[in-house]
Design an enzyme around this catalytic site. Structure first.
Site, mmCIF file in Angstrom:
data_model
loop_
_atom_site.group_PDB
_atom_site.id
_atom_site.type_symbol
_atom_site.label_atom_id
_atom_site.label_comp_id
_atom_site.label_asym_id
_atom_site.label_seq_id
_atom_site.Cartn_x
_atom_site.Cartn_y
_atom_site.Cartn_z
ATOM 1 N N HIS A 137 -0.623 7.337 3.151
ATOM 2 C CA HIS A 137 0.688 6.955 3.692
ATOM 3 C C HIS A 137 1.744 7.862 3.065
ATOM 4 C CE1 HIS A 137 -0.990 3.347 5.427
ATOM 5 N NE2 HIS A 137 -1.422 2.936 4.262
ATOM 6 N N ASN A 174 1.576 -4.217 7.963
ATOM 7 C CA ASN A 174 2.246 -4.628 6.732
ATOM 8 C C ASN A 174 3.038 -3.490 6.108
ATOM 9 O OD1 ASN A 174 1.228 -7.395 6.590
ATOM 10 N ND2 ASN A 174 -0.760 -6.385 6.456
ATOM 11 N N ALA A 206 0.808 -1.225 0.000
ATOM 12 C CA ALA A 206 0.000 0.000 0.000
ATOM 13 C C ALA A 206 0.844 1.280 0.000
ATOM 14 C CB ALA A 206 -0.930 -0.024 1.218
HETATM 15 N N1 LIG Z 1 1.406 -5.784 2.057
HETATM 16 C C1 LIG Z 1 0.414 -4.884 2.178
HETATM 17 O O1 LIG Z 1 0.585 -3.675 1.969
HETATM 18 C C2 LIG Z 1 -0.943 -5.373 2.563
HETATM 19 C C3 LIG Z 1 -2.064 -4.561 2.356
HETATM 20 C C4 LIG Z 1 -3.308 -5.055 2.706
HETATM 21 C C5 LIG Z 1 -3.426 -6.312 3.286
HETATM 22 N N2 LIG Z 1 -2.307 -7.058 3.501
HETATM 23 C C6 LIG Z 1 -2.382 -8.380 4.150
HETATM 24 O O2 LIG Z 1 -2.697 -9.384 3.175
HETATM 25 C C7 LIG Z 1 -3.410 -10.440 3.804
HETATM 26 C C8 LIG Z 1 -4.681 -10.757 3.009
HETATM 27 O O3 LIG Z 1 -5.496 -9.610 2.989
HETATM 28 P P1 LIG Z 1 -7.036 -9.712 2.530
HETATM 29 O O4 LIG Z 1 -7.546 -8.322 2.425
HETATM 30 O O5 LIG Z 1 -7.138 -10.609 1.361
HETATM 31 O O6 LIG Z 1 -7.675 -10.430 3.819
HETATM 32 P P2 LIG Z 1 -9.055 -11.243 3.877
HETATM 33 O O7 LIG Z 1 -9.417 -11.275 5.319
HETATM 34 O O8 LIG Z 1 -10.024 -10.701 2.895
HETATM 35 O O9 LIG Z 1 -8.655 -12.738 3.412
HETATM 36 C C9 LIG Z 1 -7.774 -13.558 4.128
HETATM 37 C C10 LIG Z 1 -8.101 -15.011 3.765
HETATM 38 O O10 LIG Z 1 -7.081 -15.860 4.291
HETATM 39 C C11 LIG Z 1 -7.708 -16.997 4.885
HETATM 40 N N3 LIG Z 1 -6.772 -17.539 5.879
HETATM 41 C C12 LIG Z 1 -6.595 -17.175 7.162
HETATM 42 N N4 LIG Z 1 -5.613 -17.912 7.716
HETATM 43 C C13 LIG Z 1 -5.154 -18.745 6.764
HETATM 44 C C14 LIG Z 1 -4.128 -19.733 6.719
HETATM 45 N N5 LIG Z 1 -3.386 -20.021 7.779
HETATM 46 N N6 LIG Z 1 -3.934 -20.395 5.549
HETATM 47 C C15 LIG Z 1 -4.701 -20.131 4.456
HETATM 48 N N7 LIG Z 1 -5.685 -19.206 4.442
HETATM 49 C C16 LIG Z 1 -5.895 -18.515 5.579
HETATM 50 C C17 LIG Z 1 -9.002 -16.484 5.449
HETATM 51 O O11 LIG Z 1 -9.936 -17.525 5.633
HETATM 52 C C18 LIG Z 1 -9.436 -15.497 4.361
HETATM 53 O O12 LIG Z 1 -10.182 -16.131 3.352
HETATM 54 C C19 LIG Z 1 -3.691 -9.991 5.244
HETATM 55 O O13 LIG Z 1 -2.752 -10.558 6.133
HETATM 56 C C20 LIG Z 1 -3.489 -8.495 5.185
HETATM 57 O O14 LIG Z 1 -3.058 -7.967 6.436
HETATM 58 C C21 LIG Z 1 -1.091 -6.626 3.125
#
Ligand SMILES: NC(=O)c1ccc[n+]([C@@H]2O[C@H](COP(=O)([O-])OP(=O)(O)OC[C@H]3O[C@@H](n4cnc5c(N)ncnc54)[C@H](O)[C@@H]3O)[C@@H](O)[C@H]2O)c1
Length: 272
Positions: free
Chosen positions: A223, A193, A125
């Site tokens: 940000h 993150n 992000a």
């Molecule tokens: N790098 C970045 O800048 C950034 C930005 C936004 C989100 N993220 C991160 O990316 C990840 C995904 O975000 P999202 O918006 O898709 O979240 P989301 O909640 O929409 O989806 C997460 C999915 O992962 C599944 N899950 C949970 N634990 C699991 C495991 N151990 N193994 C497999 N699946 C599992 C959940 O059931 C859910 O379907 C989150 O950790 C979020 O914090 C990173």
């Protein structure tokens, strides 16, 4: 003919679903989706159905086995285990839940080297990682992340409750937290993150400064990164729209993963 890059996605929420759609639609002839895994299996089946393709719903081990690149889009508490498993089988991994790596970064790097596999961490992000990486080749004096969100975005955050910050009373920009990235990720897990990516790319979580501002004047998550280095000063600002399927996720984060995938597959890589 070049072999198709086989991609497995672990985590079928907002980011995993968008990535799966993009792999299926935008990377024809270059990559193929070979499997989906989610701890909530019905989410993986639902995504496979939406895609309208016969994509296998697998457990983690099968997913890794059938992929050249595993994309982790699950949650911060699981990303390290998923990354370690993929690397142990000499498979490349792209990690979205970067916060889960802070404590294990050196260990993962050593494993990736030993297994001759790669770890990809998209900018997510934020913008400016390119300049930060270049500046790091000389000397960096300071890295600061300032995040501005509307006050209501902090509703229910444990740190805000503990400090008895009255979000309803905030009428102008108010600094509600200042500390290093390690402290910030503990106080504001939803910011984890961005702070993790910035600190891993730059001068580490103990030395990266994070400021969090509750701002009634912003409607997007903003940000700003500021880097002071021997090469000069870098200031980058991103004003992020939220992802339509998850208000906690910036749309740019998903696009950044797609951009990283494009870079992996393209013969020419532009940008640092
Ligand atoms: N790098 C970045 O800048 C950034 C930005 C936004 C989100 N993220 C991160 O990316 C990840 C995904 O975000 P999202 O918006 O898709 O979240 P989301 O909640 O929409 O989806 C997460 C999915 O992962 C599944 N899950 C949970 N634990 C699991 C495991 N151990 N193994 C497999 N699946 C599992 C959940 O059931 C859910 O379907 C989150 O950790 C979020 O914090 C990173």
């Amino acid at each position: 003919m070049r072999k198709l890059l086989r991609i497995g996605i672990a985590g079928c929420g907002a980011i995993g679903s968008s990535l799966a759609k993009s792999v299926a639609a935008d990377f024809t002839g270059k990559a193929e989706l070979t499997g989906l895994f989610d701890v909530e299996t019905e989410k993986a089946y639902s995504l496979a159905n939406k895609l309208g393709l016969k994509i296998a719903v697998l457990n983690l081990e099968e997913l890794i086995n059938k992929a050249d690149l595993v994309i982790e889009a699950s949650k911060v508490a699981s990303s390290y285990d998923i990354a370690r498993s993929a690397l142990s089988f000499s498979k490349d991994i792209m990690i979205m839940s970067v916060g889960g790596l802070i404590e294990h970064y050196n260990e993962l790097k050593a494993l990736a080297e030993e297994k001759r596999a790669r770890v990809y961490i998209p900018s997510g992000a934020i913008c400016g990682i390119d300049g930060l990486k270049a500046a790091k080749c000389s000397g960096i004096k300071s890295v600061t992340l300032t995040t501005r969100k509307p006050p209501k975005a902090f509703l229910g955050v444990a740190y805000v409750l503990k400090k008895k910050i009255k979000l309803d009373d905030i009428k102008e920009d108010t600094l509600i937290f200042e500390g290093n990235a390690s402290q910030a990720t503990r106080a504001f897990p939803q910011n984890i993150n961005v702070a993790a990516t910035l600190s891993l790319a730059g001068i580490g979580p103990e030395n990266t400064i994070v400021r969090i501002v509750a701002s009634p004047s912003v409607t997007r998550n903003v940000h700003e990164i500021e880097v002071e280095s021997d090469a000069g000063r870098i200031v980058c600002r991103s004003e992020n729209e939220i992802h339509p399927e998850n208000p906690k996720t910036s749309y740019l984060a998903v696009l950044s993963a797609i951009g990283t995938l494009r870079q992996i597959l393209e013969p020419v890589k532009i940008g640092t």
